[in-house]
Design a protein around this motif. Structure first.
Motif, PDB file in Angstrom:
ATOM      1  N   UNK A  10       0.818  -1.212   0.000  1.00  6.73           N
ATOM      2  CA  UNK A  10       0.000   0.000   0.000  1.00  6.73           C
ATOM      3  C   UNK A  10       0.851   1.261   0.000  1.00  6.73           C
ATOM      4  N   UNK A  13       1.500   2.623  -3.460  1.00  8.45           N
ATOM      5  CA  UNK A  13       0.290   3.228  -4.013  1.00  8.45           C
ATOM      6  C   UNK A  13       0.029   4.599  -3.395  1.00  8.45           C
ATOM      7  N   UNK A  14       0.264   4.698  -2.113  1.00 11.33           N
ATOM      8  CA  UNK A  14       0.073   5.981  -1.432  1.00 11.33           C
ATOM      9  C   UNK A  14       1.003   7.042  -2.012  1.00 11.33           C
ATOM     10  N   UNK A  17      -0.082   8.026  -5.520  1.00  8.46           N
ATOM     11  CA  UNK A  17      -1.295   8.839  -5.488  1.00  8.46           C
ATOM     12  C   UNK A  17      -0.991  10.279  -5.073  1.00  8.46           C
ATOM     13  N   UNK A  21      -1.397  13.840  -7.296  1.00  6.53           N
ATOM     14  CA  UNK A  21      -2.159  15.018  -6.885  1.00  6.53           C
ATOM     15  C   UNK A  21      -1.295  16.258  -6.724  1.00  6.53           C
ATOM     16  N   UNK A  22      -0.015  16.043  -6.458  1.00  6.06           N
ATOM     17  CA  UNK A  22       0.808  17.185  -6.068  1.00  6.06           C
ATOM     18  C   UNK A  22       1.980  17.514  -6.984  1.00  6.06           C
ATOM     19  N   UNK A  33       2.488  14.821   5.128  1.00  7.44           N
ATOM     20  CA  UNK A  33       1.227  14.887   4.398  1.00  7.44           C
ATOM     21  C   UNK A  33       0.315  13.741   4.778  1.00  7.44           C
ATOM     22  N   UNK A  91      -3.861   2.255  -8.630  1.00  2.73           N
ATOM     23  CA  UNK A  91      -5.067   2.788  -7.988  1.00  2.73           C
ATOM     24  C   UNK A  91      -6.272   1.906  -8.298  1.00  2.73           C
ATOM     25  N   UNK A  93      -6.161  -1.261  -9.023  1.00  2.00           N
ATOM     26  CA  UNK A  93      -5.935  -2.483  -8.258  1.00  2.00           C
ATOM     27  C   UNK A  93      -6.350  -2.315  -6.800  1.00  2.00           C
ATOM     28  N   UNK A  94      -5.907  -1.213  -6.244  1.00  2.00           N
ATOM     29  CA  UNK A  94      -6.220  -0.947  -4.841  1.00  2.00           C
ATOM     30  C   UNK A  94      -7.727  -0.837  -4.630  1.00  2.00           C
ATOM     31  N   UNK A  95      -8.391  -0.193  -5.539  1.00  2.00           N
ATOM     32  CA  UNK A  95      -9.836  -0.036  -5.379  1.00  2.00           C
ATOM     33  C   UNK A  95     -10.543  -1.380  -5.478  1.00  2.00           C
TER      34      UNK A  95
ATOM     35  N   UNK B   4      -4.795 -11.093  -7.960  1.00  2.00           N
ATOM     36  CA  UNK B   4      -4.323  -9.856  -7.368  1.00  2.00           C
ATOM     37  C   UNK B   4      -3.419 -10.203  -6.197  1.00  2.00           C
ATOM     38  N   UNK B   7      -2.593  -8.155   0.385  1.00  2.00           N
ATOM     39  CA  UNK B   7      -1.838  -7.166   1.122  1.00  2.00           C
ATOM     40  C   UNK B   7      -1.488  -7.713   2.497  1.00  2.00           C
ATOM     41  N   UNK B 101      -7.774   4.143   3.486  1.00  2.00           N
ATOM     42  CA  UNK B 101      -7.302   3.990   2.112  1.00  2.00           C
ATOM     43  C   UNK B 101      -8.349   4.450   1.119  1.00  2.00           C
ATOM     44  N   UNK B 104      -7.858   8.009   0.887  1.00  2.00           N
ATOM     45  CA  UNK B 104      -6.616   8.396   0.208  1.00  2.00           C
ATOM     46  C   UNK B 104      -6.699   8.161  -1.298  1.00  2.00           C
ATOM     47  N   UNK B 105      -7.365   7.101  -1.656  1.00  2.00           N
ATOM     48  CA  UNK B 105      -7.309   6.630  -3.033  1.00  2.00           C
ATOM     49  C   UNK B 105      -8.475   7.129  -3.874  1.00  2.00           C
ATOM     50  N   UNK B 110      -9.020  14.777  -4.396  1.00  2.00           N
ATOM     51  CA  UNK B 110      -7.633  14.967  -4.797  1.00  2.00           C
ATOM     52  C   UNK B 110      -6.910  15.524  -3.592  1.00  2.00           C
ATOM     53  N   UNK B 111      -5.830  14.897  -3.257  1.00  2.00           N
ATOM     54  CA  UNK B 111      -5.113  15.250  -2.030  1.00  2.00           C
ATOM     55  C   UNK B 111      -4.322  16.518  -2.236  1.00  2.00           C
TER      56      UNK B 111
END
Lengths: 112, 112
Positions: A10, A13-14, A17, A21-22, A33, A91, A93-95, B4, B7, B101, B104-105, B110-111
């Motif tokens: 994770x 991915x963080x 992401x 955004x930044x 952050x 992203x 995948x994570x979702x 997949x 985690x 998450x 975040x995701x 948008x962060x």
DNA sequence: ATTTTATACCTAAGATTTCTATGCATCAAA
DNA sequence: TTTGATGCATAGAAATCTTAGGTATAAAAT
């Protein structure tokens, strides 16, 4: 220290992401952050962060740019073209994972 | 294969949750159950599952009961008292993680 | 003036978890 | 009679994270 709620994979991915955004961020900035965004829920340790950044760079997903602020170093990371693509993949995948786990773990669905 | 990635730590939680819902299960049954419940999204490999079961047992969260079906062995696992407590903890932790998450995701946030 | 805290980078050793690849054995179906 | 499903298991490797250090600048507190 003492957070331990990170699940394997994770962190990458963080990071991706956040950079999506930044535009560009440096390591220390990322830790702060995440801490703020999650109200202290997630604490990225530097021992995990820096190796992760180096790996993402080695894999061609991030570019580095060294900046000098006063007398101090900062390494700004940003997504490469490839990194942008991979971010979308990770992203998604994570979702998928979140949805699946939500379903497995949700007390409303007792698993028969 | 080709599924997949799991985690870190999620497998334990999945096992515990299944045993909370089903009283007792054996290893192979768990792999099939997860596959069905997630429509093939998650495939628990046996190389991950059996060591995980052994660890949960060693940690006192599961009890084993060996059964003979025909000429074949089955090892039924069930939650101990302590295991039931830990299951509640792990599930709560997982839900926290999922929420964090998600936040975040989620593309809606948008962060900054 | 000096100690502490925050900023900013880093690595090495170890633990943990999972994956890949195997192995053995029973039983049903092709 | 060979394949596929059931059922257990382990060993070696890969990946990730934690713990525990290390270096250095700068601001804040004592």
């Amino acid at each position: 220290m003492g957070n331990q709620k990170l699940y394997k994979g994770s962190l990458q991915t963080i990071i991706l992401k956040l950079l999506e955004s930044n535009d560009k961020m440096y390591g220390y900035e990322i830790t702060q952050h995440v801490k703020e965004l999650t109200k202290g829920e997630l604490q990225i340790t530097e021992g995990a962060l820096y190796p992760a950044l180096h790996k993402l760079e080695a894999d061609g997903l991030l570019d580095v740019e060294v900046a000098k602020v006063g007398n101090r170093l900062r390494k700004y990371y940003k997504l490469t073209e490839n990194g942008t693509k991979e971010t979308a993949n990770k992203l998604a995948e994570m979702q998928e994972f979140l949805k699946t786990m939500q379903h497995l773990v949700n007390p409303k669905f007792s698993l028969e």
